[in-house]
Design an enzyme around this catalytic site. Structure first.
Site, PDB file in Angstrom:
ATOM      1  N   TRP A  76       0.907  -1.161   0.000  1.00 52.15           N
ATOM      2  CA  TRP A  76       0.000   0.000   0.000  1.00 52.15           C
ATOM      3  C   TRP A  76       0.934   1.195   0.000  1.00 52.15           C
ATOM      4  O   TRP A  76       1.582   1.476   1.003  1.00 52.15           O
ATOM      5  CB  TRP A  76      -0.869  -0.052   1.254  1.00 52.15           C
ATOM      6  CG  TRP A  76      -1.921   0.995   1.335  1.00 52.15           C
ATOM      7  CD1 TRP A  76      -3.179   0.946   0.800  1.00 52.15           C
ATOM      8  CD2 TRP A  76      -1.837   2.249   2.035  1.00 52.15           C
ATOM      9  NE1 TRP A  76      -3.870   2.088   1.114  1.00 52.15           N
ATOM     10  CE2 TRP A  76      -3.077   2.911   1.868  1.00 52.15           C
ATOM     11  CE3 TRP A  76      -0.843   2.882   2.772  1.00 52.15           C
ATOM     12  CZ2 TRP A  76      -3.338   4.155   2.419  1.00 52.15           C
ATOM     13  CZ3 TRP A  76      -1.110   4.130   3.324  1.00 52.15           C
ATOM     14  CH2 TRP A  76      -2.344   4.745   3.140  1.00 52.15           C
ATOM     15  N   GLU A 483     -21.820   5.491  11.094  1.00 49.79           N
ATOM     16  CA  GLU A 483     -21.255   4.215  10.645  1.00 49.79           C
ATOM     17  C   GLU A 483     -21.849   3.824   9.288  1.00 49.79           C
ATOM     18  O   GLU A 483     -21.134   3.363   8.396  1.00 49.79           O
ATOM     19  CB  GLU A 483     -21.526   3.137  11.715  1.00 49.79           C
ATOM     20  CG  GLU A 483     -21.088   1.736  11.371  1.00 49.79           C
ATOM     21  CD  GLU A 483     -19.595   1.599  11.033  1.00 49.79           C
ATOM     22  OE1 GLU A 483     -18.821   2.542  11.244  1.00 49.79           O
ATOM     23  OE2 GLU A 483     -19.230   0.530  10.518  1.00 49.79           O
ATOM     24  N   LYS A 487     -19.751   3.295   5.718  1.00 48.07           N
ATOM     25  CA  LYS A 487     -19.799   2.080   4.888  1.00 48.07           C
ATOM     26  C   LYS A 487     -20.066   2.442   3.437  1.00 48.07           C
ATOM     27  O   LYS A 487     -19.410   1.942   2.524  1.00 48.07           O
ATOM     28  CB  LYS A 487     -20.902   1.117   5.368  1.00 48.07           C
ATOM     29  CG  LYS A 487     -20.693   0.442   6.704  1.00 48.07           C
ATOM     30  CD  LYS A 487     -19.533  -0.530   6.760  1.00 48.07           C
ATOM     31  CE  LYS A 487     -18.291   0.151   7.172  1.00 48.07           C
ATOM     32  NZ  LYS A 487     -17.744  -0.056   8.460  1.00 48.07           N
ATOM     33  N   GLU A 490     -16.944   4.264   1.944  1.00 50.41           N
ATOM     34  CA  GLU A 490     -15.683   3.552   1.753  1.00 50.41           C
ATOM     35  C   GLU A 490     -15.740   2.439   0.732  1.00 50.41           C
ATOM     36  O   GLU A 490     -14.732   2.137   0.114  1.00 50.41           O
ATOM     37  CB  GLU A 490     -15.081   3.074   3.077  1.00 50.41           C
ATOM     38  CG  GLU A 490     -15.785   1.947   3.758  1.00 50.41           C
ATOM     39  CD  GLU A 490     -15.093   1.519   5.049  1.00 50.41           C
ATOM     40  OE1 GLU A 490     -13.878   1.699   5.194  1.00 50.41           O
ATOM     41  OE2 GLU A 490     -15.793   0.973   5.923  1.00 50.41           O
ATOM     42  N   HIS A 506     -29.177  23.333   9.827  1.00 55.09           N
ATOM     43  CA  HIS A 506     -28.173  24.388   9.991  1.00 55.09           C
ATOM     44  C   HIS A 506     -27.142  24.369   8.865  1.00 55.09           C
ATOM     45  O   HIS A 506     -25.965  24.583   9.097  1.00 55.09           O
ATOM     46  CB  HIS A 506     -27.491  24.246  11.363  1.00 55.09           C
ATOM     47  CG  HIS A 506     -28.465  24.382  12.488  1.00 55.09           C
ATOM     48  ND1 HIS A 506     -28.807  25.594  13.043  1.00 55.09           N
ATOM     49  CD2 HIS A 506     -29.208  23.455  13.132  1.00 55.09           C
ATOM     50  CE1 HIS A 506     -29.710  25.397  13.991  1.00 55.09           C
ATOM     51  NE2 HIS A 506     -29.961  24.115  14.065  1.00 55.09           N
ATOM     52  N   LYS A 602      -6.740  -2.277   5.717  1.00 54.66           N
ATOM     53  CA  LYS A 602      -7.481  -2.709   6.908  1.00 54.66           C
ATOM     54  C   LYS A 602      -6.906  -2.117   8.182  1.00 54.66           C
ATOM     55  O   LYS A 602      -7.643  -1.699   9.068  1.00 54.66           O
ATOM     56  CB  LYS A 602      -7.464  -4.238   6.970  1.00 54.66           C
ATOM     57  CG  LYS A 602      -8.231  -4.825   8.141  1.00 54.66           C
ATOM     58  CD  LYS A 602      -9.695  -4.878   7.853  1.00 54.66           C
ATOM     59  CE  LYS A 602     -10.513  -5.464   8.986  1.00 54.66           C
ATOM     60  NZ  LYS A 602     -11.911  -5.024   8.928  1.00 54.66           N
TER      61      LYS A 602
HETATM   62  O1  M6R Z   1      -8.433  -1.572  13.747  1.00 53.67           O
HETATM   63  P1  M6R Z   1      -9.116  -0.310  14.134  1.00 53.67           P
HETATM   64  O2  M6R Z   1     -10.465  -0.540  14.719  1.00 53.67           O
HETATM   65  O3  M6R Z   1      -8.304   0.573  15.006  1.00 53.67           O
HETATM   66  O4  M6R Z   1      -9.335   0.452  12.761  1.00 53.67           O
HETATM   67  C1  M6R Z   1      -9.896   1.725  12.730  1.00 53.67           C
HETATM   68  C2  M6R Z   1     -10.255   2.143  11.330  1.00 53.67           C
HETATM   69  O5  M6R Z   1      -9.138   2.156  10.508  1.00 53.67           O
HETATM   70  C3  M6R Z   1     -11.329   1.238  10.718  1.00 53.67           C
HETATM   71  O6  M6R Z   1     -12.463   1.160  11.510  1.00 53.67           O
HETATM   72  C4  M6R Z   1     -11.717   1.742   9.314  1.00 53.67           C
HETATM   73  O7  M6R Z   1     -12.356   2.975   9.410  1.00 53.67           O
HETATM   74  C5  M6R Z   1     -12.575   0.713   8.589  1.00 53.67           C
HETATM   75  N1  M6R Z   1     -12.227   0.689   7.208  1.00 53.67           N
HETATM   76  C6  M6R Z   1     -14.030   1.000   8.685  1.00 53.67           C
HETATM   77  O8  M6R Z   1     -14.821   0.133   7.950  1.00 53.67           O
END
Ligand code: M6R
Length: 607
Positions: A76, A483, A487, A490, A506, A602
């Site tokens: 990445w 949330e 979703k 992303e 507002h 991830k």
């Molecule tokens: O492993 P973590 O819970 O610390 O990760 C946090 C974020 O990187 C993670 O939740 C990210 O936003 C995901 N892609 C959400 O679906």
């Protein structure tokens, strides 16, 4: 971020197919380029290129490589665009050292300049390549490779997990870790290392999670670990753990994508989570500590941040307390604020998110206690925290967090309930009722999926044609709508924004025009206010879709996603699954791969 794998197999074996398999399992960590290196006849052979694994493996002829010891990498990009040259592994000048790396070497420009002035020739734009040249530069006469490697590590600044091959020691893979995850996997005839456990879960479930400042090597039959700063060797066997994950859990098992599988796994994950947490001493202990804390801070990122905001709501409701919740990359704000007597709750599915780790370290350094909530046993954040609670959702491979979110909110509701009891806000009977409701979270999700999947699929076809959407709610529904928006953003790449519904007047309402998608996540007790907000949107031409557990028809909505009725703190289990499915089916409709959204990884292990 990037994914690393290394396999030291027995002499005569061929680890290349296993490396490729491991890289596929790691693809969710990053996927713009890929490469492998093996030691063959005393030489290091590298094949690598930009693109996805299948394609690069075919074009660059991975199957033609053979070797019993090798490393692999899925990238990445941080330093240098995705290209064949920038793909890992990287070599030193003589091609005798190969390096794969996850993380960032902050002082790489300075190191590169110095090495170039000494005649080292660089062929990539990456920070990683300096490691190969630096170790080469430190290799002197008859000294062991470990000596040179140790000295090179002492010069590196930043975060890294590295694995190195050295042509003169063809049975070994050398490794080191500083702030980026690295795990060893041990089996009877081969040893493994990887950024994450699923990479070698097909071969072993016996793991050692490495700690910052540890380096060492593996062969097919030996493991050596030491702390490179003190030079002391580490007793590895005491750290060996058998993890309760199976290869099946980390496989698609017939589903087209991990994300869909993981949405479907939510009832089982919640069941497992509830069972494990109901009698969990750490959760009780954490609740006591937090109930008596002066102040409660929460630090988390992404989906875990939304779980943190949810916690703030249930905490008010069940324990009469408030938590200061911040996005963990803003952890500097804790400086001069958090202190002795306070507790920081660090929420991280992976347990490795660097910003959340830094927030935890800052709080600890200022005398506060840190409670970690994570899904990965022994990962950095729980390991460094004062006390750790685990969600037990099983491995989550899809980049979009799904089952880990619902298990986080389950754990956090239990924590808030126990805090309520510890502080006298609730009695044991109240807590029992809450636990009884939470016990049903699993079946609630199952019923919700059955009830909503059809309508959500149709809706996804429509949403796929839109550029923007609002997700509105009130109360506990606000973090849920955040949330839902994350979703959709992303994985379907549709701009989705969440607001407390009252706030939409507002400013945000200015964008609303004919057929503008507005999703309202209804909350028990707040239906009337939300209906008012729906009416305002509808009056401006919006298409209003309401996720609701009540059968009450409304003039102001175009569609109801009817879910089972539930109390407010149970609405994550009814409101989140349809929104996850909506994001999933919209992404699929648009031809995107929901498991590997562009630009995302991830686990975010760089600041
Ligand atoms: O492993 P973590 O819970 O610390 O990760 C946090 C974020 O990187 C993670 O939740 C990210 O936003 C995901 N892609 C959400 O679906």
């Amino acid at each position: 971020m990037c994914g690393i794998i290394g396999i030291a197999g027995p002499e005569g074996s061929d680890v290349v197919p296993m490396l490729v398999q491991g890289l596929k399992r790691l693809e969710y960590r990053g996927y713009d380029s890929v490469g492998i290196a093996v030691v063959s006849d005393g030489r290091i052979v590298v094949r690598k290129g930009a693109g996805k694994i299948e394609e690069v493996a075919r074009v660059k002829g991975f199957p033609e490589l053979h070797g019993s010891v090798g490393v692999g990498h899925t990238r990445w990009a941080t330093h240098g665009r995705p290209s064949d040259e920038n793909a890992h592994p990287h070599l030193d000048c003589k091609g005798r050292i190969a390096v794969v790396h996850n993380g960032i070497i902050r002082n790489y420009s300075e190191l590169r300049e110095r090495l170039e002035s000494k005649g080292h020739v660089f062929v990539s734009e990456t920070d990683t390549e300096v490691i190969a040249h630096l170790v080469e530069d430190e290799l002197r006469g008859p000294e062991s490779f470990m000596e040179a490697f140790r000295r090179a590590l002492a010069r590196l600044e930043g975060s890294f997990a590295v694995a190195l091959l050295y042509a003169a020691e063809p049975r070994r893979i050398f490794f080191a870790r500083m702030e980026s995850p690295l795990v060893l996997g041990l089996s009877s005839n081969a040893n493994y290392l990887a950024s994450d456990i699923p990479a070698f879960l097909d071969y072993t479930d016996r793991v050692i999670v490495l700690r910052d400042g540890e380096m060492g090597w593996i062969t097919s039959s030996q493991v050596y670990i030491e702390d490179w700063r003190s030079g002391r060797s580490v007793e590895a066997s005491g750290r060996l753990r058998k993890i309760p994950w199976t290869a099946e859990m980390a496989a698609k098992s017939g589903y087209p994508h991990f994300m869909l599988k993981e949405i479907y796994e939510q009832p089982a994950a919640l069941r497992n989570s509830f069972r494990g947490l109901a009698g969990d001493k750490s959760l009780l202990k954490a609740a006591e500590i937090m109930a008596s804390a002066d102040r409660i801070f929460v630090a988390a990122a992404g989906t875990s941040f939304h779980a943190g905001l949810f916690f703030d709501h249930v905490l008010g409701r069940l324990a009469g307390r408030i938590a200061y919740t911040l996005v963990s990359s803003e952890y500097h704000r804790l400086e001069g604020v958090v202190g002795r007597g306070d507790v920081l709750l660090a929420i991280s599915q992976s347990g490795e998110t660097i910003d959340t780790l830094k927030a935890a370290r800052l709080a600890l350094s200022r005398g506060a206690r840190v409670v970690a909530l994570s899904n990965v046993i022994d990962s950095a954040i729980p390991r460094e925290s004062s006390i750790a609670i685990y969600t037990r959702a099983g491995p989550e491979i899809g980049v979009a967090a799904t089952k880990t979110f619902l298990t986080q909110v389950l754990a956090l509701t239990m924590l808030a309930a126990r805090m309520g009891v510890a502080s006298g806000h609730l009695d044991e009977g109240d807590a029992k009722n809450i636990y009884q409701a939470l016990f049903k979270a699993s079946s609630l999700v199952r019923k919700t999926i059955t009830a909503t999947e059809g309508v959500v699929r149709e809706l996804a076809d429509w949403l796929a044609g839109k550029h923007s959407a609002y997700m509105l709610s009130r109360g506990i529904g606000v973090p849920l709508s955040m949330e839902a928006a994350l979703k959709v953003k992303e994985i379907a790449y549709i701009h989705a924004e969440a607001y407390p519904a009252g706030e939409s007047k507002h400013g945000p309402i200015a964008l609303v025009e004919k057929e503008f998608p507005v999703f309202i996540l209804s909350e028990p007790g707040l239906e009337e206010e939300l209906e008012g907000n729906a009416a305002e949107m509808k009056a401006r031409g919006a298409k209003v879709i309401v996720v609701s557990g009540t059968g009450r028809p409304s003039r102001h909505l175009d569609l109801q996603i009817r879910v089972p009725g539930a109390e407010d703190f149970m609405t994550p289990y009814t409101h989140i699954p349809p929104m996850q499915l909506l994001a999933y089916y919209t992404a699929v409709k648009l031809g995107y791969d929901p498991d590997k959204p562009r630009n995302l990884a991830k686990t975010v292990t760089v600041e």
